[in-house]
Motif scaffolding. Structure first.
Motif, short mmCIF file in Angstrom:
data_model
loop_
_atom_site.label_atom_id
_atom_site.label_comp_id
_atom_site.label_asym_id
_atom_site.label_seq_id
_atom_site.Cartn_x
_atom_site.Cartn_y
_atom_site.Cartn_z
N UNK A 28 0.78 -1.85 -0.03
CA UNK A 28 -0.39 0.30 -0.31
C UNK A 28 0.43 1.19 -0.49
N UNK A 29 0.37 2.13 -0.49
CA UNK A 29 0.73 3.96 0.02
C UNK A 29 0.67 4.43 0.79
N UNK A 30 -0.39 3.98 1.89
CA UNK A 30 -1.05 4.58 2.79
C UNK A 30 -0.48 5.11 3.88
N UNK A 31 -0.19 5.84 4.90
CA UNK A 31 -0.25 6.46 5.51
C UNK A 31 -0.77 5.64 7.00
N UNK A 32 -0.14 4.89 8.00
CA UNK A 32 -0.79 4.07 9.25
C UNK A 32 -1.20 5.18 10.28
N UNK A 33 -2.07 5.32 10.85
CA UNK A 33 -1.54 5.96 12.24
C UNK A 33 -2.09 4.90 13.90
N UNK A 34 -2.39 3.74 12.73
CA UNK A 34 -2.96 2.51 14.03
C UNK A 34 -3.10 1.69 14.21
N UNK A 35 -2.10 0.60 14.40
CA UNK A 35 -1.22 -0.84 14.81
C UNK A 35 -1.75 -1.28 15.88
N UNK A 36 -2.50 -2.36 14.99
CA UNK A 36 -3.11 -2.90 17.08
C UNK A 36 -2.75 -4.51 17.00
N UNK A 37 -1.82 -4.75 18.15
CA UNK A 37 -2.50 -6.45 18.10
C UNK A 37 -3.32 -6.67 19.10
N UNK A 38 -4.14 -7.54 18.74
CA UNK A 38 -5.61 -7.32 19.91
C UNK A 38 -5.71 -9.07 20.18
N UNK A 39 -6.11 -9.12 21.77
CA UNK A 39 -6.57 -11.18 21.31
C UNK A 39 -7.82 -10.48 23.04
N UNK A 139 0.28 5.14 16.59
CA UNK A 139 -0.66 4.41 17.89
C UNK A 139 -0.14 3.64 17.56
N UNK A 140 0.80 2.71 18.43
CA UNK A 140 0.57 1.22 18.30
C UNK A 140 0.90 0.68 19.88
N UNK A 141 -0.29 -0.03 19.62
CA UNK A 141 -0.74 -1.07 21.15
C UNK A 141 -1.27 -2.67 20.82
N UNK A 142 -1.66 -2.95 22.39
CA UNK A 142 -1.57 -4.45 22.61
C UNK A 142 -3.28 -4.56 23.60
N UNK A 143 -3.59 -4.94 22.71
CA UNK A 143 -5.20 -4.81 23.22
C UNK A 143 -5.85 -5.70 23.32
N UNK A 144 -6.86 -5.95 24.99
CA UNK A 144 -7.31 -7.02 25.15
C UNK A 144 -9.34 -6.28 24.39
N UNK A 145 -9.83 -7.32 23.93
CA UNK A 145 -11.26 -6.93 23.59
C UNK A 145 -12.41 -7.62 24.18
N UNK A 146 -13.10 -7.06 24.53
CA UNK A 146 -13.14 -5.72 24.79
C UNK A 146 -13.09 -5.06 25.40
N UNK A 147 -12.60 -3.76 25.42
CA UNK A 147 -11.52 -3.16 25.87
C UNK A 147 -11.41 -3.22 27.37
N UNK A 148 -10.12 -2.88 27.82
CA UNK A 148 -10.17 -2.14 29.55
C UNK A 148 -9.10 -1.22 29.46
N UNK A 149 -8.98 -1.01 30.98
CA UNK A 149 -8.01 0.20 30.70
C UNK A 149 -6.43 -0.57 30.84
N UNK A 150 -5.85 -1.92 30.80
CA UNK A 150 -5.17 -1.73 30.85
C UNK A 150 -5.07 -1.79 29.26
N UNK A 151 -5.79 -1.14 28.64
CA UNK A 151 -5.14 -0.75 27.07
C UNK A 151 -4.16 0.30 26.85
N UNK A 152 -4.93 1.15 28.04
CA UNK A 152 -4.28 2.28 28.18
C UNK A 152 -3.45 2.44 28.37
#
Length: 173
Positions: A28-39, A139-152
């Motif tokens: 892609x030639x896109x500008x990424x603003x959010x990259x997530x690894x979620x579980x 923004x790069x994040x390792x997140x739990x779904x559904x979200x909780x405060x540990x994501x922050x």
């Protein structure tokens, strides 16, 4: 079956994520603003997702999905092509179902999300998300779904403060 070490799990996630993102960036030639690894709360195999400004502009409900890893057109990117080693290594970890104690669940959950966070930190140190001003745009994040405060908490550890201004205002738990 031998239980993999934290270093082994982290490296498998980092290697898969790096390969998938390099593939995504080169296709892609896109500008990424959010990259997530979620579980999930069950600490399942992490899923890579990314949002670009260009992809978001194509969506009608931009505000409601801007920070949603599952709504991205790049959700599960590389799942079938780059994450085989991650699937294999996670198959050697305990399943977090009703058969584990609360203490064991907590330890495994923290293990999984720590590995995801550490993998992203490795890639960040490599410059995969950019450097300087470019890095502050994503923004790069390792997140739990559904979200909780540990994501922050993880987002604060993984990102420069300038990258998080909008995310903290719009998406933080």
């Amino acid at each position: 079956m031998n239980r993999p070490s934290q270093r082994q799990v982290t490296q498998a996630i980092a290697d898969a994520t790096r390969a998938a993102l390099l593939d995504l960036f080169s296709s892609t030639a896109e500008q990424f603003y959010y990259i997530s690894l979620s579980s999930t709360e069950e600490a399942a195999v992490p899923i890579l997702s990314a949002w670009s400004h260009e992809a978001l502009k194509k969506e009608k409900s931009q505000e409601s999905i801007k920070w949603s890893s599952s709504d991205s057109p790049y959700s599960m990117y590389g799942w079938d092509t780059h994450f085989d080693a991650v699937h294999e290594i996670f198959s050697r970890l305990p399943e977090l179902d009703g058969s584990v104690s609360e203490q064991d669940w907590k330890e495994e959950y923290e293990f999984c999300f720590s590995c995801m966070e550490d993998a992203l930190a490795i890639l960040d140190r490599e410059g995969l998300f950019g450097t300087g001003i470019e890095r502050e745009q994503c923004v790069v994040i390792a997140e739990v779904v559904p979200p909780d405060s540990s994501n922050t908490d993880r987002a604060l550890r993984l990102n420069p403060a300038a990258a998080l201004v909008e995310w903290l205002r719009e998406a933080a738990e």
